[in-house]
Design an enzyme around this catalytic site. Structure first.
Site, PDB file in Angstrom:
ATOM      1  N   LYS A  75       0.827  -1.218   0.000  1.00 23.03           N
ATOM      2  CA  LYS A  75       0.000   0.000   0.000  1.00 23.03           C
ATOM      3  C   LYS A  75       0.864   1.273   0.000  1.00 23.03           C
ATOM      4  O   LYS A  75       2.069   1.221   0.256  1.00 23.03           O
ATOM      5  CB  LYS A  75      -0.934  -0.042   1.216  1.00 23.03           C
ATOM      6  CG  LYS A  75      -1.937  -1.209   1.178  1.00 23.03           C
ATOM      7  CD  LYS A  75      -2.948  -1.089   2.306  1.00 23.03           C
ATOM      8  CE  LYS A  75      -3.949  -2.240   2.284  1.00 23.03           C
ATOM      9  NZ  LYS A  75      -5.016  -2.051   3.306  1.00 23.03           N
TER      10      LYS A  75
ATOM     11  N   TYR B  33     -12.398  -2.511  -3.926  1.00 22.81           N
ATOM     12  CA  TYR B  33     -12.932  -2.659  -2.564  1.00 22.81           C
ATOM     13  C   TYR B  33     -14.460  -2.594  -2.523  1.00 22.81           C
ATOM     14  O   TYR B  33     -15.039  -2.301  -1.472  1.00 22.81           O
ATOM     15  CB  TYR B  33     -12.341  -1.584  -1.651  1.00 22.81           C
ATOM     16  CG  TYR B  33     -10.924  -1.877  -1.178  1.00 22.81           C
ATOM     17  CD1 TYR B  33     -10.632  -3.003  -0.409  1.00 22.81           C
ATOM     18  CD2 TYR B  33      -9.875  -1.009  -1.470  1.00 22.81           C
ATOM     19  CE1 TYR B  33      -9.349  -3.264   0.053  1.00 22.81           C
ATOM     20  CE2 TYR B  33      -8.576  -1.262  -1.018  1.00 22.81           C
ATOM     21  CZ  TYR B  33      -8.325  -2.391  -0.253  1.00 22.81           C
ATOM     22  OH  TYR B  33      -7.053  -2.652   0.200  1.00 22.81           O
TER      23      TYR B  33
ATOM     24  N   PHE C  31     -15.699   3.112   6.853  1.00 23.69           N
ATOM     25  CA  PHE C  31     -14.325   3.495   6.520  1.00 23.69           C
ATOM     26  C   PHE C  31     -14.066   3.543   5.016  1.00 23.69           C
ATOM     27  O   PHE C  31     -12.943   3.821   4.590  1.00 23.69           O
ATOM     28  CB  PHE C  31     -13.326   2.546   7.200  1.00 23.69           C
ATOM     29  CG  PHE C  31     -13.513   1.081   6.885  1.00 23.69           C
ATOM     30  CD1 PHE C  31     -12.996   0.531   5.712  1.00 23.69           C
ATOM     31  CD2 PHE C  31     -14.205   0.242   7.760  1.00 23.69           C
ATOM     32  CE1 PHE C  31     -13.166  -0.817   5.406  1.00 23.69           C
ATOM     33  CE2 PHE C  31     -14.368  -1.115   7.469  1.00 23.69           C
ATOM     34  CZ  PHE C  31     -13.854  -1.634   6.282  1.00 23.69           C
TER      35      PHE C  31
ATOM     36  N   ARG D 123      -1.348 -14.394   4.401  1.00 19.10           N
ATOM     37  CA  ARG D 123      -2.061 -13.795   5.536  1.00 19.10           C
ATOM     38  C   ARG D 123      -1.260 -13.945   6.823  1.00 19.10           C
ATOM     39  O   ARG D 123      -1.246 -13.033   7.654  1.00 19.10           O
ATOM     40  CB  ARG D 123      -3.461 -14.391   5.663  1.00 19.10           C
ATOM     41  CG  ARG D 123      -4.334 -14.040   4.456  1.00 19.10           C
ATOM     42  CD  ARG D 123      -5.755 -14.526   4.584  1.00 19.10           C
ATOM     43  NE  ARG D 123      -6.497 -13.810   5.616  1.00 19.10           N
ATOM     44  CZ  ARG D 123      -6.981 -12.581   5.456  1.00 19.10           C
ATOM     45  NH1 ARG D 123      -6.786 -11.923   4.336  1.00 19.10           N
ATOM     46  NH2 ARG D 123      -7.668 -12.009   6.416  1.00 19.10           N
TER      47      ARG D 123
ATOM     48  N   THR E  75      -5.219  -7.484  10.505  1.00 15.50           N
ATOM     49  CA  THR E  75      -5.557  -6.242   9.789  1.00 15.50           C
ATOM     50  C   THR E  75      -5.147  -5.010  10.592  1.00 15.50           C
ATOM     51  O   THR E  75      -4.610  -4.048  10.047  1.00 15.50           O
ATOM     52  CB  THR E  75      -7.082  -6.190   9.527  1.00 15.50           C
ATOM     53  OG1 THR E  75      -7.454  -7.370   8.822  1.00 15.50           O
ATOM     54  CG2 THR E  75      -7.467  -4.975   8.707  1.00 15.50           C
TER      55      THR E  75
ATOM     56  N   ARG F 171       2.719  -6.291   9.133  1.00 14.17           N
ATOM     57  CA  ARG F 171       1.963  -5.160   9.689  1.00 14.17           C
ATOM     58  C   ARG F 171       2.517  -4.743  11.040  1.00 14.17           C
ATOM     59  O   ARG F 171       2.561  -3.539  11.347  1.00 14.17           O
ATOM     60  CB  ARG F 171       0.484  -5.501   9.756  1.00 14.17           C
ATOM     61  CG  ARG F 171      -0.171  -5.431   8.360  1.00 14.17           C
ATOM     62  CD  ARG F 171      -1.528  -6.037   8.363  1.00 14.17           C
ATOM     63  NE  ARG F 171      -2.272  -5.826   7.134  1.00 14.17           N
ATOM     64  CZ  ARG F 171      -3.230  -6.640   6.702  1.00 14.17           C
ATOM     65  NH1 ARG F 171      -3.551  -7.721   7.404  1.00 14.17           N
ATOM     66  NH2 ARG F 171      -3.865  -6.377   5.575  1.00 14.17           N
TER      67      ARG F 171
ATOM     68  N   ASN G 228      -2.191   0.159   6.724  1.00 12.28           N
ATOM     69  CA  ASN G 228      -1.657  -1.089   7.286  1.00 12.28           C
ATOM     70  C   ASN G 228      -0.717  -1.851   6.344  1.00 12.28           C
ATOM     71  O   ASN G 228      -0.601  -3.067   6.418  1.00 12.28           O
ATOM     72  CB  ASN G 228      -2.805  -1.969   7.805  1.00 12.28           C
ATOM     73  CG  ASN G 228      -3.742  -2.430   6.712  1.00 12.28           C
ATOM     74  OD1 ASN G 228      -3.625  -1.992   5.567  1.00 12.28           O
ATOM     75  ND2 ASN G 228      -4.646  -3.327   7.044  1.00 12.28           N
TER      76      ASN G 228
ATOM     77  N   HIS H 228      -2.166  -5.479   1.588  1.00  9.33           N
ATOM     78  CA  HIS H 228      -3.439  -6.180   1.446  1.00  9.33           C
ATOM     79  C   HIS H 228      -3.131  -7.568   0.924  1.00  9.33           C
ATOM     80  O   HIS H 228      -2.205  -7.741   0.125  1.00  9.33           O
ATOM     81  CB  HIS H 228      -4.351  -5.467   0.441  1.00  9.33           C
ATOM     82  CG  HIS H 228      -5.522  -6.317   0.013  1.00  9.33           C
ATOM     83  ND1 HIS H 228      -6.667  -6.408   0.759  1.00  9.33           N
ATOM     84  CD2 HIS H 228      -5.675  -7.160  -1.040  1.00  9.33           C
ATOM     85  CE1 HIS H 228      -7.493  -7.269   0.161  1.00  9.33           C
ATOM     86  NE2 HIS H 228      -6.909  -7.738  -0.922  1.00  9.33           N
TER      87      HIS H 228
ATOM     88  N   GLU I 195      -9.522 -10.993  -7.416  1.00  8.88           N
ATOM     89  CA  GLU I 195      -8.579  -9.881  -7.243  1.00  8.88           C
ATOM     90  C   GLU I 195      -7.421  -9.950  -8.238  1.00  8.88           C
ATOM     91  O   GLU I 195      -6.977  -8.928  -8.742  1.00  8.88           O
ATOM     92  CB  GLU I 195      -8.061  -9.863  -5.804  1.00  8.88           C
ATOM     93  CG  GLU I 195      -9.155  -9.518  -4.800  1.00  8.88           C
ATOM     94  CD  GLU I 195      -8.679  -9.497  -3.363  1.00  8.88           C
ATOM     95  OE1 GLU I 195      -9.509  -9.219  -2.483  1.00  8.88           O
ATOM     96  OE2 GLU I 195      -7.484  -9.741  -3.102  1.00  8.88           O
TER      97      GLU I 195
END
Ligand code: CMP
Length: 142
Positions: free
Chosen positions: A10, A50, A58, A86, A92, A103, A113, A116, A127
């Site tokens: 990100k 998203y 949010f 993950r 998250t 993270r 964060n 993704h 995705e």
């Protein structure tokens, strides 16, 4: 089984100049990069990606953040790639992320964060195809 998952580094992590360290973690864990590009997402691209969150409070902040600077989108391939990614990312919310996760090490807030990752093989398929055509994915034969 061998899976593919979508990863996004990100804008906060790109700004911190830690993209190489993050890709290194994927590689050290045995995930192979089979596609990678840098993009500055448009509002339409971020909203579409998203879309499942569009009723969440949010959503506006999420789209603003994800369009605030360039990101790196990657397809990672490997045994159990969805869960492996993950685990490497951590929770998250970085405040709840286990020590040593991406993270925990590179992010401070749930909004910014660092990464993704797809949450299932079904979302991974959606995705991956959101950002990559078949021709852009390079199967790794060695
Ligand atoms: P990501 O995995 O990219 O999916 C949606 C993002 O929304 C999530 O990471 C967080 O960065 C952000 N977000 C902000 N607030 C929340 C929340 N309360 N629950 C889940 N995600 C949130």
């Amino acid at each position: 089984s061998v899976e593919r998952t979508l990863s996004i580094i990100k804008p906060d992590a790109v700004a911190k100049n830690v993209t190489g360290e993050i890709v290194g973690r994927f590689e050290k864990a045995g995930l192979k990069v089979v596609a990678m590009k840098m993009l500055h997402l448009s509002r339409e691209q971020a909203e579409g990606f998203y879309a499942e969150h569009k009723e969440r409070p949010f959503f506006g902040d999420l789209v603003a953040f994800m369009t605030s600077g360039p990101v790196i989108v990657q397809v990672l391939e490997g045994e159990g790639a969805v869960l492996k990614n993950r685990d490497l990312m951590g929770a998250t919310n970085p405040k709840e992320a286990e020590a040593g996760t991406i993270r925990a090490d590179f992010a401070e807030t749930i909004d910014e964060n660092a990464v993704h990752g797809s949450d299932s093989t079904e979302s991974a398929a959606r995705e991956v195809s959101y950002f990559f055509s078949d021709e852009e994915i390079c199967p790794r034969t060695r």
